[in-house]
Design an enzyme around this catalytic site. Structure first.
Site, PDB file in Angstrom:
ATOM      1  N   GLY A 157     -10.413  25.151 -17.498  1.00 36.61           N
ATOM      2  CA  GLY A 157     -10.129  26.129 -16.446  1.00 36.61           C
ATOM      3  C   GLY A 157     -10.212  25.511 -15.063  1.00 36.61           C
ATOM      4  O   GLY A 157     -10.281  26.210 -14.060  1.00 36.61           O
ATOM      5  N   CYS A 158     -10.195  24.194 -14.996  1.00 33.05           N
ATOM      6  CA  CYS A 158     -10.405  23.490 -13.729  1.00 33.05           C
ATOM      7  C   CYS A 158      -9.315  22.446 -13.527  1.00 33.05           C
ATOM      8  O   CYS A 158      -9.540  21.441 -12.895  1.00 33.05           O
ATOM      9  CB  CYS A 158     -11.781  22.822 -13.774  1.00 33.05           C
ATOM     10  SG  CYS A 158     -12.552  22.651 -12.174  1.00 33.05           S
TER      11      CYS A 158
END
Lengths: 122, 110, 99
Positions: free
Chosen positions: B108-109
């Site tokens: 998610g980064c």
């Protein structure tokens, strides 16, 4: 007053490795959980297969992502449902699953779906 | 891209994260810390080992929130906050802590 | 001849469609998600058992291992690795894939 958070359900219906669906679902769930959404997960039909213990996918050249299901509780995902009939059809006992889940009947599964704001399908 | 640790060349992605997490050894952390001008103290190692243990168990890199909660639980409540983490790793969790621990970027980064 | 199936029996009709056509003396290789068809006490594995006396069944061991079902599959299936898969595909022709 802050707006009420929506209820999200992630429906897993595919076996792991043969397609990317199960792995993608898990990534999406963890991303959603990182944003502190109200998340539930339902494992239905072939979607129960990724929960089997003792997977080892090294020889087929794919990452074994099954240990990651154990991290769901650390990410605050508490509602993890499994359709009991899907397990029975596939010859799987609930103690063969790698994480703690709530077993649901077909009728309960329908109700869980109806209670959501948004359903994501994988 | 790659880095050289004790004469051995290790493959990295374009941002300098190790391609294979099993290539990691403490020398990798020393080399990367040196490049980032971080002087490693025992407090850094505590976090780096915790991160690696998490990855070995769950096969993912935790989010900052999950990591700080875990630090609070295992290393002491006073350390379980992002301020503490940023003091150790000024460029942040993903850029410094994960990279030095030899882990991929957090989910998610990307 | 050799038939190859790679889809889960509970998500695709491939297994049923193949079993209906496989002739006496032919071979069927279950690979990827088709390996789930071998789990004992399921509809799919009981269908496979009915054909065992006329068809040879093979499964790829790495697919069994990946899916954590090594202890759950029916007996009478030949578990093979990638090298034997290549030999099988070379020795039996033609090859029909069901997907």
């Amino acid at each position: 007053m802050p707006p009420q958070k929506k209820k999200f359900l992630f429906v897993n219906r595919k076996a792991p490795y043969g397609t990317i669906h199960a792995h993608e679902a898990l990534e999406a769930i963890l991303t959603g959980a990182a944003f502190e959404q109200r998340i539930s997960i339902l494992f239905l039909d072939d979607g129960v297969f990724p929960l089997l213990k003792e997977q080892n996918s090294g020889d087929i050249g794919l990452k074994d992502f099954s240990p990651t299901y154990n991290a769901l509780s650390l990410y605050g995902v508490e509602n993890i449902y499994v359709d009991e009939e899907s397990l029975i059809e596939r010859g799987i006992a609930s103690d063969e699953l790698s994480i703690k889940v709530e077993l649901k009947t077909t009728k309960e599964v329908c109700l869980i779906m109806e209670q959501q704001d948004v359903i994501f399908n994988f | 891209m790659s880095i050289v640790v004790k004469g051995i060349t290790l493959e990295t992605d374009k941002d300098g994260y190790l391609t294979n997490i099993n290539d990691w050894n403490e020398g990798v952390t020393y080399t990367l810390a040196n490049e980032e001008s971080i002087i490693l103290r025992p407090e850094h190692w505590e976090v780096i080992h915790l991160l690696r243990d998490f990855y070995q168990e769950y096969k993912i890199t935790p989010t900052v929130r999950v990591l700080t909660k875990m630090i609070g639980g295992e290393l002491g409540e006073e350390k379980g906050n992002t301020k503490y983490l940023y003091e150790l790793f000024p460029k942040g969790f993903a850029k410094h802590a994960c990279k030095l621990a030899g882990l991929p970027k957090p989910t998610g980064c990307h | 001849m050799l038939h190859i199936i790679n889809k889960s029996p509970t998500n695709s009709p491939a297994l049923k469609q193949c079993l209906k056509r496989a002739q006496q003396g032919s071979s069927i290789l279950l690979m990827e998600d088709a390996a789930y068809a071998l789990i004992s006490k399921t509809e799919a594995s009981s269908q496979i058992k009915q054909h065992m006396n006329r068809v040879s069944f093979y499964v790829l061991e790495p697919d069994i291992k990946a899916r954590g079902i090594g202890e759950k599959i029916i007996s009478g299936i030949q578990r093979i690795g990638y090298n034997d898969f290549v030999k099988l595909a070379c020795s039996q022709h033609p090859v029909q894939s069901w997907f």
